[in-house]
Design a protein around this motif. Structure first.
Motif: not given
Length: 281
Positions: A22-27, A29-41
């Motif tokens: 799960p740690v590797a999966l989170f790392i 997916l981190l850039p994608l999560l960052g883009v998704a959060m910025t898209s609704v910021r």
């Protein structure tokens, strides 16, 4: 020789695996999560320097704004106009070349196959200037036709390698039985080989669709206007002249990523079958 299944390793190794996965999966997916959060910021968050924290509010209006105040709809339509003909052309050509190189035995077989494959080893940056000059001389610069023709030519090598190896794995008895019955070669291709190739065609179509849709380099080299640029090159226009509107660029990136993701899930069954066909007997 091969790694042992995780169920057969020691208990400490299994625990380490369960923690690391799960740690590797989170790392990953981190850039994608960052883009998704910025898209609704909201824009105020970016102006205040809140780039990595939680948004102060959910600004779904960013998605509406990119369609209302930018030509992203035209960019997405341009991507479809480039990607779909490229997929059809590259897959159709590779089916025929793969059939010829995989079924027939002739002296120049390996040489022709090498010429198809050799293009994949040429760095595409080297081709930038000659390809651009050629499209200018032929009147294809900044046109959808020029971009489609180039992509078909460049993808045919990989597609031929994929199809030729798939056809070579087919039982030769199928072809010989059809020939004994007096079936013409083109009918063998249409009625015997093509139906068996459906999983491979589906897998290759998904791969080529993803490659072409996500292409940025050639989209910026061979196109310049909003009427021809695909969405990967057009996303940069969402930035203002003096201000970087990263919330709009992020929202546009999420929208641009939806078609290849949707195609993968629609073709998932055929895609997996095409990749694993022939893996076991």
């Amino acid at each position: 020789m091969f790694p042992r299944p995780v169920q057969q390793v020691s208990a400490p190794a299994r625990i380490a695996y369960q923690i690391a996965l799960p740690v590797a999966l989170f790392i990953w997916l981190l850039p994608l999560l960052g883009v998704a959060m910025t898209s609704v910021r909201p824009p105020a968050d970016l102006a205040a320097g809140n780039y990595f924290g939680l948004p102060s509010a959910i600004a779904w209006s960013n998605y509406a704004e990119i369609f209302q105040n930018s030509p992203i709809g035209q960019y997405i339509w341009n991507s479809f106009k480039v990607t779909i003909p490229t997929v059809i052309g590259a897959v159709a050509i590779s089916c025929m070349t793969g059939f010829a190189l995989g079924i027939y035995r002739f002296r120049a077989n390996i040489v022709i196959f090498f010429l198809f494959v050799a293009g994949n080893f040429v760095p595409f940056q080297i081709l930038m200037v000659p390809v651009r000059d050629m499209t200018v001389k032929l009147g294809l610069y900044n046109t959808t036709t020029g971009l489609v023709l180039f992509h078909i030519a460049f993808q045919s090598g990989f597609c031929t390698l994929f199809m030729r190896n798939f056809i070579r794995a087919m039982p030769p008895a199928l072809i010989e039985a059809a020939r004994v019955e007096g079936v013409a070669e083109w009918k063998i291709f249409l009625h015997v080989v093509l139906p068996i190739m459906r999983p491979a065609i589906a897998a290759l179509a998904v791969l080529v669709f993803t490659f072409i849709w996500n292409d940025y380099f050639w989209a910026t080299v061979l196109t310049t206007s909003a009427s021809t640029q695909p969405v990967t090159a057009g996303l940069y226009s969402l930035n203002g002249q003096w201000i970087a509107a990263w919330h709009l660029v992020s929202a546009g990136s999420i929208v641009a990523a939806l078609p290849p993701v949707a195609m993968f899930f629609l073709m998932q069954r055929h895609f997996i079958a095409g990749l694993t066909l022939g893996a076991v007997k």
